[in-house]
Design a protein around this motif. Structure first.
Motif, short mmCIF file in Angstrom:
data_model
loop_
_atom_site.label_atom_id
_atom_site.label_comp_id
_atom_site.label_asym_id
_atom_site.label_seq_id
_atom_site.Cartn_x
_atom_site.Cartn_y
_atom_site.Cartn_z
N VAL A 3 30.56 25.87 -15.10
CA VAL A 3 30.20 27.73 -15.12
C VAL A 3 30.52 27.86 -13.04
O VAL A 3 29.64 26.90 -12.02
N ALA A 4 30.97 29.00 -12.37
CA ALA A 4 31.72 28.81 -10.89
C ALA A 4 31.04 30.95 -10.86
O ALA A 4 32.08 31.13 -12.12
N ILE A 5 30.59 31.10 -9.65
CA ILE A 5 30.22 31.92 -9.52
C ILE A 5 31.08 32.68 -8.05
O ILE A 5 30.42 31.91 -7.49
N VAL A 6 32.08 33.06 -7.91
CA VAL A 6 32.51 34.37 -6.74
C VAL A 6 31.47 35.15 -6.08
O VAL A 6 31.93 36.09 -7.07
N PHE A 7 30.83 34.93 -5.16
CA PHE A 7 30.82 36.59 -4.71
C PHE A 7 31.58 36.95 -3.36
O PHE A 7 31.88 36.10 -2.61
N ASP A 8 31.54 38.06 -3.14
CA ASP A 8 32.28 38.92 -2.35
C ASP A 8 30.74 38.86 -1.32
O ASP A 8 30.04 38.49 -1.31
N SER A 9 31.04 39.30 0.32
CA SER A 9 29.80 39.49 0.29
C SER A 9 29.01 40.79 1.36
O SER A 9 28.03 40.35 0.40
N ALA A 10 29.90 41.88 1.47
CA ALA A 10 29.59 42.44 2.62
C ALA A 10 28.70 43.49 0.97
O ALA A 10 29.92 43.92 0.00
N GLY A 11 27.81 44.32 1.03
CA GLY A 11 27.23 44.32 -0.42
C GLY A 11 26.59 43.73 -1.06
O GLY A 11 26.80 44.64 -2.55
N THR A 12 27.36 42.86 -1.96
CA THR A 12 27.25 41.92 -2.57
C THR A 12 26.05 41.06 -2.53
O THR A 12 25.06 40.55 -3.42
N LYS A 204 41.83 32.78 -9.59
CA LYS A 204 42.58 32.01 -10.58
C LYS A 204 42.90 30.47 -10.88
O LYS A 204 42.64 29.80 -11.57
N ASP A 205 42.73 29.70 -9.37
CA ASP A 205 42.86 28.06 -8.88
C ASP A 205 41.36 27.54 -9.70
O ASP A 205 41.73 26.49 -10.03
N LEU A 206 40.14 28.71 -9.60
CA LEU A 206 38.76 27.96 -9.87
C LEU A 206 39.10 28.01 -11.47
O LEU A 206 38.49 27.03 -11.74
N LYS A 207 39.92 28.53 -12.39
CA LYS A 207 40.08 28.67 -13.78
C LYS A 207 40.14 27.03 -14.11
O LYS A 207 40.91 27.24 -15.04
N CYS A 208 40.99 26.77 -13.33
CA CYS A 208 41.58 25.67 -13.77
C CYS A 208 40.93 24.17 -13.20
O CYS A 208 40.90 23.42 -14.32
N GLU A 209 39.51 24.09 -13.06
CA GLU A 209 38.69 23.39 -12.69
C GLU A 209 37.32 24.21 -13.75
O GLU A 209 36.96 23.35 -14.46
N TYR A 210 37.01 24.93 -13.88
CA TYR A 210 35.99 25.17 -14.64
C TYR A 210 36.09 26.02 -15.64
O TYR A 210 37.39 26.85 -16.03
N ARG A 227 39.27 41.71 -12.31
CA ARG A 227 40.18 41.25 -13.53
C ARG A 227 40.82 40.29 -13.45
O ARG A 227 41.07 39.54 -14.46
N GLU A 228 40.51 39.25 -12.41
CA GLU A 228 41.54 37.84 -13.50
C GLU A 228 39.70 36.80 -13.39
O GLU A 228 40.40 35.85 -14.35
N ALA A 229 38.78 37.26 -13.13
CA ALA A 229 37.61 36.70 -13.92
C ALA A 229 37.65 37.10 -15.05
O ALA A 229 37.81 37.72 -15.63
N ASP A 230 37.08 35.50 -15.65
CA ASP A 230 36.39 35.61 -17.41
C ASP A 230 35.69 36.59 -17.20
O ASP A 230 35.79 36.69 -18.75
N ILE A 231 34.29 36.49 -16.67
CA ILE A 231 33.92 37.24 -16.25
C ILE A 231 33.25 38.46 -15.85
O ILE A 231 33.41 37.48 -14.57
N SER A 232 33.77 40.03 -15.03
CA SER A 232 33.55 40.51 -14.16
C SER A 232 32.17 41.47 -13.66
O SER A 232 32.03 41.86 -14.45
#
Length: 276
Positions: A3-12, A204-210, A227-232
């Protein structure tokens, strides 16, 4: 389950304080949300200027911002737009504007710095909002952020679970690296100067790895990545007033960054999540 998690920065990951200066009326707006201000009127685009605050303050205050950008060769990125706009069109608005002055940006920076200067970690960025209908700059804007009090612990908990953490943000990379050092996120996992389309490509790129990639964001510029993520995941930790199109793009809504731990745990164990 990887599992990988991608964070925005400001406000997140960061509580962010922003101010904007209307360059025509010379009225300042405090506590604004830049993406919301941008999307509140058709034709606006939020532009991040890749300029250092010190360099801005070393420039005479009456200098036109357009002249400063041309002289210094300042690059820019489009964070989000209300409507389709090209890089060439934005460049024309920025380099030919006759209203915004360096002083408009200087007062924004000073206002934010006075609120944030005592914080141990501060990520400051400046930019403008251009308006297609005005064919020029409408606002100068500066933001300053510090990590939410529980963000470091949340990232640490994720790492203990074997979850990889990433940041994809429109902010400058050098600013994000300092935040990443504090939070314990690897430099190689930082994607700065990320437009909405770049954020989506990172996912999209990370979905090829995780096996599962989770996107955590808080603004309309995060919608393509959500919208691209498996879980948003939409976070409302700083601001609960979100537009419907942002809410509709999210599978899960949280009010605290610490809640991401349970979401990641469910993903690791293959449990279904309940869409909001």
């Amino acid at each position: 389950m990887k599992v990988a998690i991608v964070f925005d920065s400001a406000g997140t990951l960061l509580y962010t304080y922003r101010v904007a200066m209307d360059v025509r009326s010379r009225k300042m707006k405090t506590g604004v949300e830049s993406t919301m201000l941008t999307c509140s009127k058709e034709g606006r685009s939020l532009i991040l200027l890749y300029a250092h605050s010190l360099n801005i303050f070393e420039t005479p205050s009456d200098t036109l911002l357009s002249d400063y950008m041309k002289k210094e060769g300042i690059k820019f990125g489009i964070a989000c737009s209300n409507g389709i706009v090209t890089h060439e069109e934005v460049s024309e608005y920025l380099l030919n504007d006759e209203f915004a002055r360096i002083s408009d940006l200087q007062v924004c920076i000073k206002k934010v710095w006075n609120c944030c200067k005592k914080l141990p970690i501060v990520a400051m960025n400046s930019g403008v909002i251009v308006n297609r209908n005005l064919k020029g700059i409408e606002f100068t804007i500066t933001s300053g952020g510090r990590p939410f009090s529980n963000a470091k612990e949340a990232v640490s908990d994720l790492h203990k679970m074997g979850v990889a953490t990433y940041v994809a943000s429109g902010d400058r990379t050098d600013k994000l690296v300092r935040m990443a050092d504090y939070l314990g996120i690897a430099h190689d996992n930082i994607h700065g100067v990320a437009t909405p389309s770049i954020k989506a490509q990172v996912i999209k790129d990370l979905k090829c790895e995780y096996d599962t990639v989770i996107m955590v964001g808080d603004g309309v510029n995060d919608i393509p990545a959500l919208r691209e993520a498996d879980i948003s995941v939409l976070t409302c930790q700083q601001n609960k007033n979100k537009p419907n199109k942002l809410i509709e793009a999210a599978d899960i809504i949280i009010n605290d960054v610490s809640e991401i731990k349970n979401i990641a745990e469910n993903a690791i164990n293959g449990r279904d999540f309940k869409k909001n």
